[in-house]
Design an enzyme around this catalytic site. Structure first.
Site, short mmCIF file in Angstrom:
data_model
loop_
_atom_site.label_atom_id
_atom_site.label_comp_id
_atom_site.label_asym_id
_atom_site.label_seq_id
_atom_site.Cartn_x
_atom_site.Cartn_y
_atom_site.Cartn_z
N HIS A 124 45.75 -142.79 1.63
CA HIS A 124 44.28 -143.37 0.67
C HIS A 124 44.28 -142.19 -0.25
CE1 HIS A 124 41.31 -144.54 4.89
NE2 HIS A 124 42.92 -145.12 4.23
N TYR A 155 33.41 -144.00 -2.61
CA TYR A 155 33.15 -145.20 -2.48
C TYR A 155 32.43 -146.23 -3.65
CZ TYR A 155 31.27 -148.07 1.52
OH TYR A 155 31.36 -149.57 1.63
N HIS A 210 35.75 -153.20 -0.96
CA HIS A 210 34.14 -152.05 0.19
C HIS A 210 33.62 -153.75 -0.22
CE1 HIS A 210 36.18 -147.72 -0.10
NE2 HIS A 210 36.42 -148.54 1.08
#
Ligand code: MG
Length: 404
Positions: A124, A155, A210
């Protein structure tokens, strides 16, 4: 024959509780462990294990893994919710762990033996701009990771505008940032343009949306990213909108990865059998454990889809070990998401898989290969261990929620 004598649910880790189920048999020293971690619903899962599922299983033959899975699955009449699947998964992993210990073999040997010498993982990487992200990617490539996920900021990164500069209602609810599909559609392709200029087309890169975008924005993003040849684009659609994958397939060749929110077979079966995704991304403990994941992997093999079992910061080393054994013995394996643990966390799980140079290696002890050191695990606990924890609450300019 080993019979189930006791099922305990152990809590560990300071921030973002891990729950580990321990299935103890009537044979001296013979027990298995499994992951029942759910940082959002830890108290619910604990109650389901200890008060509902465990009493039914005490006294059963621990060797009947499939029968215990099937009969527990239907014992609540309704099935395949996130909580029941987690409970099933933990018990299932623990029973496989026991079977491996009885056989004296690591699980991947029971599953048919290794298809590969180690498990390639993806890292990541993140950064606030293309330059810092490229540096982070480079660091992981040098470490040996074959694939790197690239995220702008945190995020939902890439899609946020300051609330102060967004067109907002005069009675706007308080919020610092607004998620904006068009901003995301501008910034993320520009980010990959810059990454390819800096790194070339050699590195295998992924990106995780996401589930933040509207469906038509998701189709547009997949198409706009096509020139940058991603290894895969992850969760570009929310689980409620997977039918839009047909449009994505018709419009571009960007490989698609999906599934970390899936719990019910109806959610992932059509995506596999219609070949609408390239990588299935379920979390082993949310899919119901090793038993159903072996079946999913076999299904993927026949339809040319690959596995990329989900990991991430809230997963524990036991779930990682279960995924690793599947990865080692699965021909349809694609890539494994990495996970990092502190030295103290790893010390609580002797025999844990070793992550080195972007690859996972098993301990080769029988079963899952790792155990829980209850003293060390208890030492990781702090007063706030049960949360509560909630998923991110991102909103658009008018205050409406963005589905994560
Ligand atoms: Mg993800």
């Amino acid at each position: 024959m080993a019979r189930i004598k006791q099922i305990r649910c152990l809590r560990t880790r300071a921030s973002g509780t891990w729950l580990i189920v321990k299935v103890i048999t009537d044979q001296p020293g013979l027990h298995g462990i499994g992951s029942v971690s759910d940082v959002y619903h830890a108290p619910t899962v604990m109650a389901a294990v200890e008060q509902v599922v465990a009493p039914r299983l005490i006294g059963r033959d621990a060797s009947r893994i499939e029968d215990i899975w099937q009969s527990t699955y239907t014992s609540a009449y309704w099935r395949n919710g996130a909580i029941l699947n987690t409970v099933l998964a933990g018990i299932d992993m623990a029973l496989w762990d026991i079977k491996g210990k009885e056989a004296g073999l690591p699980l991947y040997q029971l599953f048919g033996g290794p298809c590969r010498s180690a498990v390639p993982c993806y890292a990541h990487a993140s950064g606030d701009d293309a330059a810092s992200l490229a540096e982070d990617v480079q660091r992981y490539l040098e470490e040996g990771y074959p694939v790197v996920r690239c995220q702008l900021g945190a995020y939902g990164g890439g899609g946020f505008l300051p609330a102060a500069s967004s067109p907002r209602p005069r009675n706007a609810w308080p919020q610092a940032e607004c998620f904006d599909d068009e901003a995301y559609l501008e910034r993320v392709p520009a980010l990959f343009e810059s990454l390819r200029q800096r790194l070339g087309f050699g590195p295998k890169l992924t990106h995780d949306v996401h589930e933040h975008l509207r469906p038509s924005s998701a189709v547009a993003l997949a198409k706009r990213l096509e020139p940058y040849r991603l290894f895969f684009l992850e969760d570009v659609l929310p689980p409620e909108q997977v039918a839009w994958y047909r449009q994505i397939r018709e419009q571009c060749t960007t490989p698609q990865a999906m599934g970390e929110l899936f719990v019910n077979p109806h959610e992932y079966l059509p995506l596999i059998t219609e070949r609408l995704i390239d990588y299935v991304r379920l979390r082993v403990s949310k899919a119901g454990g090793i038993t159903p994941c072996r079946k999913i992997a076999a299904l993927c093999e026949f339809f040319g889809v690959q596995t990329a079992w989900q990991e991430g910061g809230d997963n524990d080393p036991v779930n990682q070990a279960a995924a690793m054994h599947l990865d080692l013995a699965t021909p349809s394996f694609g890539i494994q998401e990495e996970n990092h643990f502190t030295a103290a966390e790893l010390a609580a799980f002797p025999g844990h898989p070793v992550l080195a140079g972007g690859h996972l290696y098993p301990s080769d002890l029988p079963g899952l290969g790792l155990d829980i050191d209850e003293e060390q695990a208890a030492a990781l606990l702090q007063a706030d261990q049960l949360g509560p924890y909630y998923a991110a609450e991102d909103r658009r300019a008018d205050g409406s929620i963005v589905r994560p």
